[in-house]
Design a protein around this motif. Structure first.
Motif, PDB file in Angstrom:
ATOM      1  N   GLY A  44      24.572   8.377  67.029  1.00 49.09           N
ATOM      2  CA  GLY A  44      23.929   9.379  67.869  1.00 49.09           C
ATOM      3  C   GLY A  44      24.878  10.362  68.529  1.00 49.09           C
ATOM      4  O   GLY A  44      24.442  11.269  69.224  1.00 49.09           O
ATOM      5  N   GLU A  45      26.181  10.168  68.335  1.00 50.46           N
ATOM      6  CA  GLU A  45      27.167  11.069  68.929  1.00 50.46           C
ATOM      7  C   GLU A  45      27.742  12.008  67.876  1.00 50.46           C
ATOM      8  O   GLU A  45      27.970  11.607  66.730  1.00 50.46           O
ATOM      9  N   LEU A  46      28.005  13.242  68.281  1.00 52.13           N
ATOM     10  CA  LEU A  46      28.633  14.213  67.405  1.00 52.13           C
ATOM     11  C   LEU A  46      30.098  13.824  67.223  1.00 52.13           C
ATOM     12  O   LEU A  46      30.855  13.769  68.192  1.00 52.13           O
ATOM     13  N   ALA A  47      30.496  13.501  65.993  1.00 53.52           N
ATOM     14  CA  ALA A  47      31.841  13.010  65.731  1.00 53.52           C
ATOM     15  C   ALA A  47      32.746  14.065  65.096  1.00 53.52           C
ATOM     16  O   ALA A  47      33.921  14.159  65.432  1.00 53.52           O
ATOM     17  N   VAL A  48      32.212  14.833  64.148  1.00 50.01           N
ATOM     18  CA  VAL A  48      33.014  15.816  63.425  1.00 50.01           C
ATOM     19  C   VAL A  48      32.178  17.072  63.213  1.00 50.01           C
ATOM     20  O   VAL A  48      30.983  16.977  62.929  1.00 50.01           O
ATOM     21  N   ILE A  49      32.833  18.227  63.334  1.00 47.46           N
ATOM     22  CA  ILE A  49      32.176  19.491  63.010  1.00 47.46           C
ATOM     23  C   ILE A  49      33.065  20.283  62.053  1.00 47.46           C
ATOM     24  O   ILE A  49      34.285  20.135  62.056  1.00 47.46           O
ATOM     25  N   SER A  50      32.434  21.097  61.246  1.00 50.66           N
ATOM     26  CA  SER A  50      33.147  22.044  60.398  1.00 50.66           C
ATOM     27  C   SER A  50      32.434  23.388  60.522  1.00 50.66           C
ATOM     28  O   SER A  50      31.310  23.551  60.040  1.00 50.66           O
ATOM     29  N   GLN A  51      33.064  24.319  61.227  1.00 54.71           N
ATOM     30  CA  GLN A  51      32.495  25.643  61.488  1.00 54.71           C
ATOM     31  C   GLN A  51      32.575  26.505  60.231  1.00 54.71           C
ATOM     32  O   GLN A  51      33.526  26.393  59.453  1.00 54.71           O
ATOM     33  N   PHE A  52      31.585  27.384  60.068  1.00 50.11           N
ATOM     34  CA  PHE A  52      31.603  28.293  58.924  1.00 50.11           C
ATOM     35  C   PHE A  52      30.957  29.625  59.274  1.00 50.11           C
ATOM     36  O   PHE A  52      30.208  29.738  60.245  1.00 50.11           O
ATOM     37  N   LEU A  53      31.281  30.620  58.476  1.00 47.70           N
ATOM     38  CA  LEU A  53      30.607  31.910  58.511  1.00 47.70           C
ATOM     39  C   LEU A  53      29.813  32.011  57.223  1.00 47.70           C
ATOM     40  O   LEU A  53      30.348  31.771  56.144  1.00 47.70           O
ATOM     41  N   ASP A  54      28.543  32.352  57.340  1.00 46.79           N
ATOM     42  CA  ASP A  54      27.680  32.498  56.169  1.00 46.79           C
ATOM     43  C   ASP A  54      27.757  33.949  55.720  1.00 46.79           C
ATOM     44  O   ASP A  54      27.224  34.841  56.362  1.00 46.79           O
ATOM     45  N   ARG A  55      28.491  34.184  54.634  1.00 48.07           N
ATOM     46  CA  ARG A  55      28.692  35.533  54.107  1.00 48.07           C
ATOM     47  C   ARG A  55      27.889  35.683  52.814  1.00 48.07           C
ATOM     48  O   ARG A  55      27.538  34.684  52.190  1.00 48.07           O
ATOM     49  N   PRO A  56      27.607  36.916  52.406  1.00 45.36           N
ATOM     50  CA  PRO A  56      26.871  37.092  51.141  1.00 45.36           C
ATOM     51  C   PRO A  56      27.582  36.404  49.973  1.00 45.36           C
ATOM     52  O   PRO A  56      28.731  36.728  49.662  1.00 45.36           O
ATOM     53  N   GLY A  57      26.928  35.399  49.397  1.00 50.12           N
ATOM     54  CA  GLY A  57      27.477  34.686  48.252  1.00 50.12           C
ATOM     55  C   GLY A  57      28.563  33.681  48.572  1.00 50.12           C
ATOM     56  O   GLY A  57      29.099  33.030  47.677  1.00 50.12           O
ATOM     57  N   HIS A  58      28.920  33.530  49.840  1.00 49.43           N
ATOM     58  CA  HIS A  58      30.023  32.647  50.240  1.00 49.43           C
ATOM     59  C   HIS A  58      29.710  31.893  51.526  1.00 49.43           C
ATOM     60  O   HIS A  58      28.974  32.378  52.372  1.00 49.43           O
ATOM     61  N   ILE A  59      30.342  30.741  51.659  1.00 51.60           N
ATOM     62  CA  ILE A  59      30.451  30.050  52.946  1.00 51.60           C
ATOM     63  C   ILE A  59      31.943  30.007  53.250  1.00 51.60           C
ATOM     64  O   ILE A  59      32.746  29.489  52.468  1.00 51.60           O
ATOM     65  N   ASP A  60      32.315  30.610  54.368  1.00 46.98           N
ATOM     66  CA  ASP A  60      33.711  30.731  54.790  1.00 46.98           C
ATOM     67  C   ASP A  60      33.970  29.686  55.877  1.00 46.98           C
ATOM     68  O   ASP A  60      33.504  29.827  57.006  1.00 46.98           O
ATOM     69  N   PHE A  61      34.688  28.629  55.517  1.00 45.51           N
ATOM     70  CA  PHE A  61      35.016  27.582  56.482  1.00 45.51           C
ATOM     71  C   PHE A  61      36.164  28.052  57.366  1.00 45.51           C
ATOM     72  O   PHE A  61      37.204  28.484  56.872  1.00 45.51           O
ATOM     73  N   THR A  62      35.972  27.957  58.688  1.00 43.31           N
ATOM     74  CA  THR A  62      36.965  28.486  59.631  1.00 43.31           C
ATOM     75  C   THR A  62      37.668  27.419  60.466  1.00 43.31           C
ATOM     76  O   THR A  62      38.799  27.629  60.895  1.00 43.31           O
ATOM     77  N   HIS A  63      37.011  26.282  60.704  1.00 44.88           N
ATOM     78  CA  HIS A  63      37.606  25.283  61.598  1.00 44.88           C
ATOM     79  C   HIS A  63      36.897  23.943  61.422  1.00 44.88           C
ATOM     80  O   HIS A  63      35.675  23.893  61.366  1.00 44.88           O
ATOM     81  N   THR A  64      37.679  22.880  61.343  1.00 48.82           N
ATOM     82  CA  THR A  64      37.131  21.520  61.305  1.00 48.82           C
ATOM     83  C   THR A  64      37.770  20.735  62.437  1.00 48.82           C
ATOM     84  O   THR A  64      38.982  20.842  62.657  1.00 48.82           O
ATOM     85  N   GLU A  65      36.963  19.970  63.137  1.00 46.31           N
ATOM     86  CA  GLU A  65      37.468  19.230  64.293  1.00 46.31           C
ATOM     87  C   GLU A  65      36.799  17.868  64.394  1.00 46.31           C
ATOM     88  O   GLU A  65      35.580  17.751  64.292  1.00 46.31           O
ATOM     89  N   THR A  66      37.627  16.848  64.605  1.00 44.24           N
ATOM     90  CA  THR A  66      37.127  15.504  64.879  1.00 44.24           C
ATOM     91  C   THR A  66      37.202  15.286  66.389  1.00 44.24           C
ATOM     92  O   THR A  66      38.248  15.513  67.005  1.00 44.24           O
ATOM     93  N   LYS A  67      36.108  14.869  66.965  1.00 43.23           N
ATOM     94  CA  LYS A  67      36.033  14.672  68.418  1.00 43.23           C
ATOM     95  C   LYS A  67      36.843  13.443  68.830  1.00 43.23           C
ATOM     96  O   LYS A  67      36.973  12.480  68.068  1.00 43.23           O
TER      97      LYS A  67
END
Length: 92
Positions: free
Chosen positions: A14-37
């Motif tokens: 039930g706890e948020l453990a890991v996130i991976s931020q992205f930008l949703d671009r036309p035809g692409h997913i641009d991963f910008t940052h991953t973080e483990t809490k």
């Protein structure tokens, strides 16, 4: 995948453990940052999230842009994504 916050999330107990931020671009997913809490590091959870997120992008028909150092390192270690990656240009 949490589109409201533009990130993939992995929850443990039930706890948020890991996130991976992205930008949703036309035809692409641009991963910008991953973080483990704090409290969840060293368990391999970021690998689990990276695998899921990358497979999800490929299944959606989009291409991967790995600006995030963690995602870039994961892609270099794991075969099978090469044809779906557009590597960012290196800065001079």
């Amino acid at each position: 995948r949490n589109d409201k916050f533009h990130r993939y999330e992995l929850h443990v107990g039930g706890e948020l453990a890991v996130i991976s931020q992205f930008l949703d671009r036309p035809g692409h997913i641009d991963f910008t940052h991953t973080e483990t809490k704090p409290g969840f590091t060293g368990q391999g959870l970021a690998k689990v999230l990276a695998h899921f997120a990358l497979d999800d992008v490929v299944a959606s028909g989009k291409r991967i842009i790995p600006h995030c150092p963690y995602i870039a390192a994961y892609l270099k270690k794991h075969e099978g994504y090469g044809q779906d990656v557009d590597w960012p240009l290196e800065k001079p």
